[in-house]
Design an enzyme around this catalytic site. Structure first.
Site, PDB file in Angstrom:
ATOM      1  CG  HIS A 216      75.014  -3.469  38.241  1.00  0.00           C
ATOM      2  ND1 HIS A 216      75.052  -4.398  39.252  1.00  0.00           N
ATOM      3  CD2 HIS A 216      74.598  -2.318  38.834  1.00  0.00           C
ATOM      4  CE1 HIS A 216      74.678  -3.834  40.392  1.00  0.00           C
ATOM      5  NE2 HIS A 216      74.404  -2.579  40.165  1.00  0.00           N
TER       6      HIS A 216
ATOM      7  CE1 TYR B 212      73.462  -4.430  43.896  1.00  0.00           C
ATOM      8  CE2 TYR B 212      71.218  -5.234  44.189  1.00  0.00           C
ATOM      9  CZ  TYR B 212      72.095  -4.264  43.737  1.00  0.00           C
ATOM     10  OH  TYR B 212      71.600  -3.134  43.134  1.00  0.00           O
TER      11      TYR B 212
ATOM     12  CG  ASP C 131      66.666  -4.113  41.576  1.00  0.00           C
ATOM     13  OD1 ASP C 131      66.481  -3.829  40.380  1.00  0.00           O
ATOM     14  OD2 ASP C 131      67.775  -3.975  42.137  1.00  0.00           O
TER      15      ASP C 131
ATOM     16  CE  LYS D  51      70.045  -3.427  39.575  1.00  0.00           C
ATOM     17  NZ  LYS D  51      69.867  -4.214  40.793  1.00  0.00           N
TER      18      LYS D  51
END
Length: 271
Positions: free
Chosen positions: A101, A43, A38, A68
């Site tokens: 997200h 990120y 994931d 996401k």
């Protein structure tokens, strides 16, 4: 509309992991048998995750890869372009699951626009499946009633013993959606919880393993993040623990509505 159990029951979360840290984490997880990874645009580690997957030698088809889309890319064309970008960074033709997200803060972009765009990205083959993250009961209902909403398979939300998130979990499950739990270890806070430690002793396990077992036993997918191979292994083994109804009830009592991920753009949460 039973979507049940499309996602592998445990995955590796990669939030806050960058560069070599995330490469090492994904590499050891895949070696240990994880097949669900994931990540997210926010990120800033998609390239590193993609690199680790490629180097692992595990066939692409065996890996369930989730990313996401961040809410600054929710306008129709930009959302699709951002997912093309994510696939490029990850080094794949398509991801297995793409999540929104967060809901658009203050509905700046209408849900029909960004959910429609995500659904279109699915039709284009950029993602096999679509889902949402951090959506409330009202937002889930709204999303499911829209064109494209019928393809939603999961709502990824914060769930751990201090935030059972029961109403939202049960609502999603009643609608045929899987729930995915992020921060299932409450960023390490479960380790020192006396009730969890006591139950852990009965199972020759750790408090962290008991916390994961409790989430998994509620039919919720867990995606703990870990850089240490021994922790990753322990997290996998947590799924072999069966808690008694009494132990489940004891852990249920730890729910304090204690929310960790609560940015200023978060929706109005269900109590």
């Amino acid at each position: 509309m039973a979507h049940t159990n499309i996602l592998p029951v445990i995955g590796l979360g990669t939030f806050r992991l960058k560069e070599q840290d995330v490469i090492d984490s994904v590499t050891s997880a895949l070696e240990l048998g994880y097949r669900h990874i994931d990540t997210a645009q926010m990120y800033e580690n998609e390239e590193a995750v993609g690199k680790a997957i490629k180097q692992s030698g595990v066939p692409r088809d065996d890996i369930f890869l989730t990313t996401k889309i961040w809410w600054d890319r929710f306008e129709h064309d930009d959302l699709i372009a951002s997912l093309e970008e994510s696939c490029r960074k990850l080094g794949v033709d398509q991801v297995d699951l793409t999540l929104l997200h967060w809901p658009s803060p203050n509905d700046e972009v209408p849900m029909s626009e960004y959910l429609g765009a995500l659904s279109e990205a699915r039709e284009k083959g950029l993602t096999k499946r679509i889902g949402v993250s951090n959506f409330t009961i009202a937002q889930i209902n709204e999303a499911l009633s829209m064109p494209g909403g019928e393809h939603i398979v999961t709502n990824q939300i914060e769930v751990h013993p201090f935030l059972a998130n029961r109403k939202l979990v049960e609502h999603c499950q009643s609608k045929g959606l899987q729930v995915t739990a992020y921060m299932p270890l409450a960023v390490g806070k479960v380790m020192d919880e006396p009730v969890l430690k006591e139950i852990a002793e009965n199972h020759d396990a750790s408090a962290a393993q008991v916390a994961l077992a409790w989430v998994a036993q509620r039919d919720i997918v867990v995606i703990p993040s870990s850089t240490k191979p021994e922790h990753q292994k322990a997290n996998l083994e947590a799924l072999d623990i069966t808690l008694s109804p009494d132990e489940m009830a004891q852990i249920d009592k730890l729910d304090a509505g204690d929310r960790i991920a609560n940015p200023d753009f978060a929706p109005k949460w269900d109590e």
